[in-house]
Design a protein around this motif. Sequence first.
Motif, PDB file in Angstrom:
ATOM      1  N   GLN A   1       0.829  -1.198   0.000  1.00 29.92           N
ATOM      2  CA  GLN A   1       0.000   0.000   0.000  1.00 29.92           C
ATOM      3  C   GLN A   1       0.866   1.251   0.000  1.00 29.92           C
ATOM      4  O   GLN A   1       0.522   2.249  -0.606  1.00 29.92           O
ATOM      5  CB  GLN A   1      -0.938   0.002   1.218  1.00 29.92           C
ATOM      6  CG  GLN A   1      -2.029  -1.031   1.148  1.00 29.92           C
ATOM      7  CD  GLN A   1      -2.988  -0.759   0.003  1.00 29.92           C
ATOM      8  OE1 GLN A   1      -3.220   0.368  -0.370  1.00 29.92           O
ATOM      9  NE2 GLN A   1      -3.522  -1.838  -0.564  1.00 29.92           N
ATOM     10  N   ALA A   2       2.011   1.208   0.700  1.00 33.77           N
ATOM     11  CA  ALA A   2       2.895   2.367   0.755  1.00 33.77           C
ATOM     12  C   ALA A   2       3.566   2.607  -0.596  1.00 33.77           C
ATOM     13  O   ALA A   2       3.860   3.743  -0.968  1.00 33.77           O
ATOM     14  CB  ALA A   2       3.942   2.174   1.841  1.00 33.77           C
ATOM     15  N   LEU A   3       3.823   1.532  -1.364  1.00 39.63           N
ATOM     16  CA  LEU A   3       4.490   1.675  -2.653  1.00 39.63           C
ATOM     17  C   LEU A   3       3.546   2.123  -3.763  1.00 39.63           C
ATOM     18  O   LEU A   3       3.979   2.717  -4.741  1.00 39.63           O
ATOM     19  CB  LEU A   3       5.139   0.349  -3.052  1.00 39.63           C
ATOM     20  CG  LEU A   3       6.309  -0.099  -2.180  1.00 39.63           C
ATOM     21  CD1 LEU A   3       6.789  -1.466  -2.623  1.00 39.63           C
ATOM     22  CD2 LEU A   3       7.435   0.913  -2.238  1.00 39.63           C
ATOM     23  N   LEU A   4       2.245   1.838  -3.644  1.00 38.32           N
ATOM     24  CA  LEU A   4       1.284   2.216  -4.668  1.00 38.32           C
ATOM     25  C   LEU A   4       1.066   3.718  -4.670  1.00 38.32           C
ATOM     26  O   LEU A   4       0.971   4.350  -3.624  1.00 38.32           O
ATOM     27  CB  LEU A   4      -0.047   1.507  -4.452  1.00 38.32           C
ATOM     28  CG  LEU A   4      -0.045  -0.006  -4.627  1.00 38.32           C
ATOM     29  CD1 LEU A   4      -1.408  -0.564  -4.277  1.00 38.32           C
ATOM     30  CD2 LEU A   4       0.313  -0.363  -6.047  1.00 38.32           C
ATOM     31  N   GLN A   5       0.977   4.269  -5.872  1.00 41.68           N
ATOM     32  CA  GLN A   5       0.681   5.693  -5.983  1.00 41.68           C
ATOM     33  C   GLN A   5      -0.818   5.896  -5.839  1.00 41.68           C
ATOM     34  O   GLN A   5      -1.605   5.039  -6.247  1.00 41.68           O
ATOM     35  CB  GLN A   5       1.145   6.216  -7.335  1.00 41.68           C
ATOM     36  CG  GLN A   5       2.643   6.149  -7.522  1.00 41.68           C
ATOM     37  CD  GLN A   5       3.040   6.643  -8.903  1.00 41.68           C
ATOM     38  OE1 GLN A   5       2.192   6.914  -9.735  1.00 41.68           O
ATOM     39  NE2 GLN A   5       4.328   6.760  -9.122  1.00 41.68           N
ATOM     40  N   PRO A   6      -1.219   7.005  -5.290  1.00 36.99           N
ATOM     41  CA  PRO A   6      -2.663   7.238  -5.169  1.00 36.99           C
ATOM     42  C   PRO A   6      -3.277   7.410  -6.560  1.00 36.99           C
ATOM     43  O   PRO A   6      -2.634   7.871  -7.496  1.00 36.99           O
ATOM     44  CB  PRO A   6      -2.751   8.528  -4.355  1.00 36.99           C
ATOM     45  CG  PRO A   6      -1.433   9.198  -4.535  1.00 36.99           C
ATOM     46  CD  PRO A   6      -0.426   8.099  -4.749  1.00 36.99           C
ATOM     47  N   ALA A   7      -4.522   7.034  -6.688  1.00 35.60           N
ATOM     48  CA  ALA A   7      -5.223   7.134  -7.964  1.00 35.60           C
ATOM     49  C   ALA A   7      -5.425   8.599  -8.326  1.00 35.60           C
ATOM     50  O   ALA A   7      -5.648   9.435  -7.455  1.00 35.60           O
ATOM     51  CB  ALA A   7      -6.566   6.427  -7.876  1.00 35.60           C
ATOM     52  N   PRO A   8      -5.332   8.947  -9.612  1.00 34.03           N
ATOM     53  CA  PRO A   8      -5.556  10.333 -10.005  1.00 34.03           C
ATOM     54  C   PRO A   8      -7.021  10.706  -9.823  1.00 34.03           C
ATOM     55  O   PRO A   8      -7.894   9.844  -9.777  1.00 34.03           O
ATOM     56  CB  PRO A   8      -5.160  10.354 -11.478  1.00 34.03           C
ATOM     57  CG  PRO A   8      -5.310   8.956 -11.933  1.00 34.03           C
ATOM     58  CD  PRO A   8      -5.023   8.098 -10.741  1.00 34.03           C
ATOM     59  N   PRO A   9      -7.309  11.986  -9.711  1.00 27.91           N
ATOM     60  CA  PRO A   9      -8.702  12.387  -9.524  1.00 27.91           C
ATOM     61  C   PRO A   9      -9.513  12.127 -10.785  1.00 27.91           C
ATOM     62  O   PRO A   9      -8.982  12.076 -11.894  1.00 27.91           O
ATOM     63  CB  PRO A   9      -8.603  13.891  -9.243  1.00 27.91           C
ATOM     64  CG  PRO A   9      -7.316  14.311  -9.866  1.00 27.91           C
ATOM     65  CD  PRO A   9      -6.401  13.130  -9.741  1.00 27.91           C
ATOM     66  N   THR A  10     -10.797  11.966 -10.615  1.00 27.55           N
ATOM     67  CA  THR A  10     -11.669  11.773 -11.765  1.00 27.55           C
ATOM     68  C   THR A  10     -11.801  13.101 -12.516  1.00 27.55           C
ATOM     69  O   THR A  10     -11.402  14.163 -12.016  1.00 27.55           O
ATOM     70  CB  THR A  10     -13.062  11.295 -11.329  1.00 27.55           C
ATOM     71  OG1 THR A  10     -13.660  12.308 -10.500  1.00 27.55           O
ATOM     72  CG2 THR A  10     -12.966   9.975 -10.562  1.00 27.55           C
ATOM     73  N   TYR A  11     -12.384  13.025 -13.693  1.00 27.66           N
ATOM     74  CA  TYR A  11     -12.534  14.231 -14.507  1.00 27.66           C
ATOM     75  C   TYR A  11     -13.403  15.266 -13.808  1.00 27.66           C
ATOM     76  O   TYR A  11     -13.087  16.445 -13.786  1.00 27.66           O
ATOM     77  CB  TYR A  11     -13.125  13.861 -15.870  1.00 27.66           C
ATOM     78  CG  TYR A  11     -13.328  15.043 -16.779  1.00 27.66           C
ATOM     79  CD1 TYR A  11     -12.254  15.608 -17.463  1.00 27.66           C
ATOM     80  CD2 TYR A  11     -14.584  15.615 -16.950  1.00 27.66           C
ATOM     81  CE1 TYR A  11     -12.429  16.697 -18.291  1.00 27.66           C
ATOM     82  CE2 TYR A  11     -14.764  16.705 -17.769  1.00 27.66           C
ATOM     83  CZ  TYR A  11     -13.687  17.248 -18.436  1.00 27.66           C
ATOM     84  OH  TYR A  11     -13.864  18.323 -19.251  1.00 27.66           O
TER      85      TYR A  11
END
Length: 139
Positions: A28-38
């Motif tokens: 979880q620490a290595l995963l990048q956060p998901a980009p925001p939706t449109y």
Amino acid sequence: MDEKSNVPQRIYPSTPLEQPVAASEQQQALLQPAPPTYSQATGATPTTAPDAAHIVVITPGAPLAYGPAPVDIQCPYCHNYTRTRLRFKPTSRTHLIALLLCLFQLYCFVCLPYCIGSCMNTAHYCGLCDRYLGTYVRE
């Protein structure tokens, strides 16, 4: 001298600085956060599509009839745009012409109908994957 000066000083702390971490927490620490939706990025309100919306995909298909010459086509098997490769196949008409040449005792010309493409049917194959696509039948 006092007693404290004779005691060696510790450079490292007595407890380790790193704490043990579970494997799932490491991932979880290595995963990048998901980009925001449109809608979040633009501040717009999301719109919903109508229930009866249909998606139509138009792809160029095979020509209705293949001809005696090579054709540029999108192969339905490998989905690449390529020019067809031709292979000529003798027909009963080809054999009949050769038989007529034998009957007229023109033995030197018996192989001629088997060498001329206009006396045979033309089979079209994909230029890349070499799969059969269709045949042009001479009448």
